[in-house]
Scaffold this active site. Structure first.
Site, PDB file in Angstrom:
ATOM      1  N   HIS A  11       0.833  -1.352   0.017  1.00  0.00           N
ATOM      2  CA  HIS A  11      -0.122   0.566  -0.106  1.00  0.00           C
ATOM      3  C   HIS A  11       0.906   0.694   0.002  1.00  0.00           C
ATOM      4  CE1 HIS A  11      -4.001  -0.942   1.362  1.00  0.00           C
ATOM      5  NE2 HIS A  11      -4.139  -1.764   0.757  1.00  0.00           N
ATOM      6  N   GLU A  29      -6.110  -0.781  -5.888  1.00  0.00           N
ATOM      7  CA  GLU A  29      -7.139  -0.461  -5.445  1.00  0.00           C
ATOM      8  C   GLU A  29      -7.046   1.556  -5.710  1.00  0.00           C
ATOM      9  OE1 GLU A  29      -5.923  -1.918  -3.521  1.00  0.00           O
ATOM     10  OE2 GLU A  29      -7.499  -3.541  -3.152  1.00  0.00           O
TER      11      GLU A  29
END
Length: 321
Positions: A38, A107
């Site tokens: 991330h 994402e």
């Protein structure tokens, strides 16, 4: 028998802590480990987002047995697929064959930082398919040039290439991603125990290939504390991937989950120290046909107690599945 893994959750701990956690997971007897990749935490309460690939390199040197895997890396926006291929090959060498490359369509939370926009899901999946083709070509050795719909590669080569390239896992959520996984992947990755995903995977060539799931848990001898921590840090997970893939930052996830109650989280995530409740949460994955399930202990400062409890009680109980 379902193999039980441990998740290095980069959104909830710093890099040195994450390496210490996976060392503890190896010592506790977990069968494998995975790491999130991330650039942002889901919620500000989690508070971290170190570079996963640096953590993996350190983890490869700090451990000796436990397999390592990205869960998952997006090879289409922040990282060019040729760069992913080089990183994965290097990790396979550093870990002496213990690395698996988990890939997904990404994402917006993480990929927006390079300013390339966020196209529709079908475009992202087309990009993923092309990216995996490039990575496979580089793993095969020799020089690679590619001029495709989404990516260009000019005279690339992996100079340090392991004899056995890392297996590639593909994250799935619907039929198109199952098609990519079955055609190009060595294993399936999912975050829900949906039988229809495995059926679609098999229909597209996945029969006999491993299936890896993931499950958040919140261990604490105080069940109320476990629920509170899960609500503060993991309520975003109840939104579903069609929503979660689109939101651009922690503020969006906070707003989207503002009406999620602690009791909603407790219904979805095992909280406390009831071993049977945790086993019951893993069982649907086993029943659906998953070979491996990676647990995510919620709370970066709660890993040592979770690992000790897992070694003493949880892992022996899960071995009976």
């Amino acid at each position: 028998m379902v193999h039980i893994g441990y998740t290095m959750m980069t959104e909830q701990a710093g890099p040195r802590e994450l390496v210490g956690h996976v060392v503890g997971a190896e010592r506790a007897g977990f069968d494998f480990s995975v790491i999130s990749d991330h650039s942002f935490p889901w919620l500000e309460a989690q508070g971290h987002a170190p570079y996963a690939w640096s953590v993996l390199g350190a983890a490869a040197q700090a451990t000796s047995r436990i397999p390592l895997m990205t869960y998952v890396t997006c090879p289409t926006f922040r990282y060019h697929p040729a760069v992913i291929a080089q990183k994965a090959a290097t990790m396979q060498l550093l870990s002496e064959g213990r690395f698996r490359l988990g890939l997904g369509s990404g994402e917006n939370l993480n990929e927006h930082i390079v300013g390339a926009g966020w196209p529709a899901a079908h475009v992202r999946l087309d990009m993923l398919e092309e990216a995996v083709e490039i990575i496979r070509s580089l793993f095969a050795g020799g020089y690679v040039s590619h001029h495709g719909t989404h990516f260009d590669v000019e005279n690339a080569r992996l100079w340090d290439l392991p004899d056995d390239p890392p297996p590639i896992g593909i994250a799935v959520s619907g039929d198109r991603s199952c098609q990519i996984a079955g055609t190009y992947g060595d294993l399936l990755i999912a975050t829900e125990p949906k039988q229809e995903l495995l059926t679609a995977f098999d229909a597209h060539g996945g029969t006999g290939k491993p299936r890896v799931g993931q499950l958040p848990v919140s261990y604490d001898p105080d069940p109320d504390a476990a629920v509170d921590r899960a609500h503060r840090q993991f309520r975003w997970a109840l939104g579903g991937w069609k929503v979660n893939a689109e939101l651009p930052g922690p503020a969006g996830f906070a707003q989207a989950s503002q009406y999620t109650r602690p009791e909603d989280v407790a219904d979805a995530i095992p909280c406390g120290d009831d071993v049977e409740a945790f086993v019951d949460a893993v069982r649907p994955y086993a029943d659906a046909g998953f070979d491996e399930v990676a647990l995510v202990q919620i709370g970066g400062d709660q890993q040592e107690s979770f690992l000790a409890w897992s070694e003493a009680k949880l892992l022996p109980a899960l071995a009976e599945l």
